[in-house]
Enzyme design. Structure first.
Site, PDB file in Angstrom:
ATOM      1  N   GLY A   1      54.718  43.870  62.323  1.00 38.22           N
ATOM      2  CA  GLY A   1      55.153  45.041  63.085  1.00 38.22           C
ATOM      3  C   GLY A   1      54.003  45.758  63.765  1.00 38.22           C
ATOM      4  CG  ASP A   2      49.165  46.703  63.323  1.00 37.91           C
ATOM      5  OD1 ASP A   2      49.039  47.901  63.645  1.00 37.91           O
ATOM      6  OD2 ASP A   2      48.270  45.851  63.471  1.00 37.91           O
ATOM      7  CB  THR A   3      50.878  42.091  65.853  1.00 37.33           C
ATOM      8  OG1 THR A   3      49.795  41.985  64.920  1.00 37.33           O
ATOM      9  CG2 THR A   3      50.600  41.243  67.058  1.00 37.33           C
TER      10      THR A   3
END
Length: 160
Positions: free
Chosen positions: A37-39
Site C-alpha cells: 500500500g505504501d508503494t
C-alpha cells in the site's frame, strides 16, 4: 493535482507479477498489505504531481514527501474515514494495530500507526483488484492533503 488518477497502469503489474500465485488479501499480514500500500500510494502521489506540475525531478520529490510522510497519511485517513465501509475499517484497524519492528525517529507513534493502517487499506484494495474504490480513496486523500497545504497546514496536518 489531477482528479483523473487511474489504476490502469498498475493493476496489470499485479496480475502479471502475481498471476494465480497471489494469496487472498485477507490472508496477508497487515504489514505486508501496508508494504504494498505504501508503494501504491506513492505511485498515486507521484503520478498526480507529474500530471499537474512542470517541476524538476528534485522539486517533485520534495513535494511528494509532503504527501507521503506519516503525519500527512494520518491526516489523509481522517479525511476519508467517514466514507469507509465496515470491512475497510476492519482492514485499517488490522494495519494500525500491527506492531512494526521500528518507528521512524521523525514520526509521531500515533501518526505512524494510523499511516500504517491507511497503507494497509490501500494495499488490500490494490491486491483485491478493487480499482475504482482504490482510486476514489486515493484521490480524496490526496485532495484533502493538498487543500490543507494550501490553507497553510492549519487543519491538523503537522509540519515535519
Amino acid at each position: 493535482m489531477s482528479d483523473n488518477i487511474s489504476t490502469v497502469g498498475i493493476i496489470p503489474i499485479r496480475d502479471a507479477v502475481c498471476g494465480t500465485a497471489l494469496k487472498p488479501p485477507l490472508q496477508q499480514s497487515p504489514l505486508v498489505l501496508a508494504y504494498i500500500g505504501d508503494t501504491v500510494y506513492d505511485l498515486f502521489v507521484r503520478a498526480s504531481l507529474v500530471c499537474s506540475t512542470d517541476n524538476t525531478a528534485h522539486a517533485l520529490h520534495m513535494l511528494a514527501t509532503k504527501y507521503v510522510r506519516a503525519s500527512a497519511q494520518s491526516y489523509a485517513y481522517r479525511a476519508i474515514e467517514d466514507m469507509l465501509t465496515d470491512d475497510e475499517k476492519y482492514i485499517f484497524r488490522r494495519g494500525r494495530n500491527a506492531h512494526p519492528a521500528t518507528v521512524p525517529k521523525n514520526a509521531d507513534v500515533g501518526d505512524y500507526r494510523t499511516a500504517t493502517g491507511f497503507e494497509a487499506l490501500l494495499g488490500y484494495l490494490y491486491l483485491s483488484g478493487e480499482n475504482e474504490r482504490l482510486c476514489e480513496i486515493a484521490q480524496r486523500a490526496i485532495k484533502r492533503i493538498e487543500e490543507s497545504m494550501k490553507d497553510g497546514e492549519k487543519n491538523g496536518l503537522r509540519k515535519q
